[in-house]
Design a protein around this motif. Structure first.
Motif, PDB file in Angstrom:
ATOM      1  N   THR A 109      17.786 -42.904 -24.405  1.00  0.00           N
ATOM      2  CA  THR A 109      18.766 -43.866 -24.893  1.00  0.00           C
ATOM      3  C   THR A 109      18.962 -43.586 -26.379  1.00  0.00           C
ATOM      4  O   THR A 109      18.396 -42.634 -26.918  1.00  0.00           O
ATOM      5  CB  THR A 109      18.286 -45.325 -24.682  1.00  0.00           C
ATOM      6  OG1 THR A 109      17.205 -45.597 -25.570  1.00  0.00           O
ATOM      7  CG2 THR A 109      17.876 -45.574 -23.240  1.00  0.00           C
ATOM      8  N   ARG A 110      19.719 -44.448 -27.033  1.00  0.00           N
ATOM      9  CA  ARG A 110      19.954 -44.243 -28.458  1.00  0.00           C
ATOM     10  C   ARG A 110      18.662 -44.350 -29.260  1.00  0.00           C
ATOM     11  O   ARG A 110      18.487 -43.667 -30.268  1.00  0.00           O
ATOM     12  CB  ARG A 110      20.968 -45.278 -28.954  1.00  0.00           C
ATOM     13  CG  ARG A 110      21.550 -44.994 -30.296  1.00  0.00           C
ATOM     14  CD  ARG A 110      22.678 -45.946 -30.616  1.00  0.00           C
ATOM     15  NE  ARG A 110      22.277 -47.342 -30.528  1.00  0.00           N
ATOM     16  CZ  ARG A 110      21.775 -48.038 -31.552  1.00  0.00           C
ATOM     17  NH1 ARG A 110      21.641 -47.478 -32.719  1.00  0.00           N
ATOM     18  NH2 ARG A 110      21.424 -49.287 -31.399  1.00  0.00           N
ATOM     19  N   ALA A 111      17.718 -45.194 -28.795  1.00  0.00           N
ATOM     20  CA  ALA A 111      16.518 -45.453 -29.585  1.00  0.00           C
ATOM     21  C   ALA A 111      15.201 -45.130 -28.883  1.00  0.00           C
ATOM     22  O   ALA A 111      14.157 -45.082 -29.527  1.00  0.00           O
ATOM     23  CB  ALA A 111      16.501 -46.914 -30.017  1.00  0.00           C
ATOM     24  N   VAL A 112      15.230 -44.911 -27.562  1.00  0.00           N
ATOM     25  CA  VAL A 112      13.993 -44.708 -26.810  1.00  0.00           C
ATOM     26  C   VAL A 112      14.147 -43.549 -25.826  1.00  0.00           C
ATOM     27  O   VAL A 112      15.169 -43.419 -25.157  1.00  0.00           O
ATOM     28  CB  VAL A 112      13.590 -45.987 -26.033  1.00  0.00           C
ATOM     29  CG1 VAL A 112      12.299 -45.774 -25.253  1.00  0.00           C
ATOM     30  CG2 VAL A 112      13.446 -47.178 -26.980  1.00  0.00           C
ATOM     31  N   ALA A 113      13.094 -42.733 -25.748  1.00  0.00           N
ATOM     32  CA  ALA A 113      13.037 -41.624 -24.785  1.00  0.00           C
ATOM     33  C   ALA A 113      11.938 -41.943 -23.768  1.00  0.00           C
ATOM     34  O   ALA A 113      10.895 -42.497 -24.130  1.00  0.00           O
ATOM     35  CB  ALA A 113      12.716 -40.320 -25.497  1.00  0.00           C
ATOM     36  N   PHE A 114      12.177 -41.566 -22.517  1.00  0.00           N
ATOM     37  CA  PHE A 114      11.222 -41.803 -21.441  1.00  0.00           C
ATOM     38  C   PHE A 114      10.732 -40.472 -20.895  1.00  0.00           C
ATOM     39  O   PHE A 114      11.528 -39.564 -20.637  1.00  0.00           O
ATOM     40  CB  PHE A 114      11.876 -42.641 -20.340  1.00  0.00           C
ATOM     41  CG  PHE A 114      12.306 -43.998 -20.841  1.00  0.00           C
ATOM     42  CD1 PHE A 114      11.431 -45.074 -20.803  1.00  0.00           C
ATOM     43  CD2 PHE A 114      13.569 -44.182 -21.389  1.00  0.00           C
ATOM     44  CE1 PHE A 114      11.812 -46.313 -21.296  1.00  0.00           C
ATOM     45  CE2 PHE A 114      13.968 -45.422 -21.875  1.00  0.00           C
ATOM     46  CZ  PHE A 114      13.091 -46.490 -21.830  1.00  0.00           C
ATOM     47  N   THR A 132       3.120 -41.728 -17.884  1.00  0.00           N
ATOM     48  CA  THR A 132       4.502 -42.045 -18.212  1.00  0.00           C
ATOM     49  C   THR A 132       4.479 -42.640 -19.614  1.00  0.00           C
ATOM     50  O   THR A 132       3.515 -43.309 -19.996  1.00  0.00           O
ATOM     51  CB  THR A 132       5.133 -43.055 -17.229  1.00  0.00           C
ATOM     52  OG1 THR A 132       4.339 -44.242 -17.218  1.00  0.00           O
ATOM     53  CG2 THR A 132       5.221 -42.470 -15.836  1.00  0.00           C
ATOM     54  N   GLY A 133       5.528 -42.363 -20.353  1.00  0.00           N
ATOM     55  CA  GLY A 133       5.542 -42.854 -21.717  1.00  0.00           C
ATOM     56  C   GLY A 133       6.926 -43.187 -22.219  1.00  0.00           C
ATOM     57  O   GLY A 133       7.935 -42.742 -21.665  1.00  0.00           O
ATOM     58  N   ALA A 134       6.948 -43.976 -23.271  1.00  0.00           N
ATOM     59  CA  ALA A 134       8.172 -44.308 -23.985  1.00  0.00           C
ATOM     60  C   ALA A 134       7.956 -43.926 -25.446  1.00  0.00           C
ATOM     61  O   ALA A 134       6.892 -44.198 -26.016  1.00  0.00           O
ATOM     62  CB  ALA A 134       8.478 -45.797 -23.866  1.00  0.00           C
ATOM     63  N   PHE A 135       8.947 -43.277 -26.015  1.00  0.00           N
ATOM     64  CA  PHE A 135       8.864 -42.778 -27.382  1.00  0.00           C
ATOM     65  C   PHE A 135      10.057 -43.255 -28.197  1.00  0.00           C
ATOM     66  O   PHE A 135      11.194 -43.194 -27.721  1.00  0.00           O
ATOM     67  CB  PHE A 135       8.832 -41.241 -27.379  1.00  0.00           C
ATOM     68  CG  PHE A 135       7.529 -40.680 -26.875  1.00  0.00           C
ATOM     69  CD1 PHE A 135       6.617 -40.114 -27.751  1.00  0.00           C
ATOM     70  CD2 PHE A 135       7.208 -40.732 -25.527  1.00  0.00           C
ATOM     71  CE1 PHE A 135       5.407 -39.622 -27.287  1.00  0.00           C
ATOM     72  CE2 PHE A 135       6.006 -40.246 -25.054  1.00  0.00           C
ATOM     73  CZ  PHE A 135       5.096 -39.687 -25.934  1.00  0.00           C
ATOM     74  N   ALA A 136       9.792 -43.703 -29.413  1.00  0.00           N
ATOM     75  CA  ALA A 136      10.870 -44.083 -30.313  1.00  0.00           C
ATOM     76  C   ALA A 136      11.600 -42.827 -30.752  1.00  0.00           C
ATOM     77  O   ALA A 136      10.984 -41.773 -30.952  1.00  0.00           O
ATOM     78  CB  ALA A 136      10.312 -44.808 -31.537  1.00  0.00           C
TER      79      ALA A 136
END
Length: 141
Positions: A109-114, A132-136
């Motif tokens: 997304t504009r602010a978060v990567a999965f 699994t992770g979420a990255f700014a």
């Protein structure tokens, strides 16, 4: 993805002191995917009786690989940071084996990567760990 972005990501990952301390080597990177190897080393042992690598070393490998995948995504920004990383440890890595992490940044997304990442030692169809992770994602000004 431009070769320039790939080289920037490669230089960043290869220059991280913890990567060097753990013996990590970036094998492949590009288009939202990365693969990093971590060879077996006695200094990484978490259980002296069995010779099994400490889970913290596996965690660092997986987090670094996931971040590299984010950095190499075509829509990546100028920087990334881990927001969340859930790791499921499925079995001990075979003592003496190199552990390979493979990560895929599957949504941005504009602010978060999965990201999805797995760690394997080549001795079983069952991975050592999966995450699994979420990255700014910072795009800068």
């Amino acid at each position: 993805m431009s070769d320039n972005r790939t080289e920037i990501a490669r230089s960043f990952i290869e220059g991280l002191p913890h990567c060097n301390a753990l013996g990590m080597s970036l094998e492949t990177i590009g288009e939202g995917e990365a693969e990093i190897l971590m060879p077996y080393a006695e200094k990484l042992i978490g259980d002296p009786e069995t010779g099994v690598i400490h889970g913290g070393a596996v965690s660092a490998l997986m987090d670094t690989c996931a971040g590299a995948a984010v950095m190499s995504h075509p829509d990546a920004g100028v920087a990334t940071a881990t927001l969340d990383l859930r790791i499921d440890y499925m079995r001990a890595a075979r003592p003496g084996a190199t552990i390979t992490a493979h990560a895929i940044c599957y949504h941005m997304t504009r602010a978060v990567a999965f990201v999805r990442v797995s760690a394997n030692d080549g001795s079983s169809d069952v991975p050592v760990a999966a995450a699994t992770g979420a990255f700014a994602v910072e795009h800068g000004s």
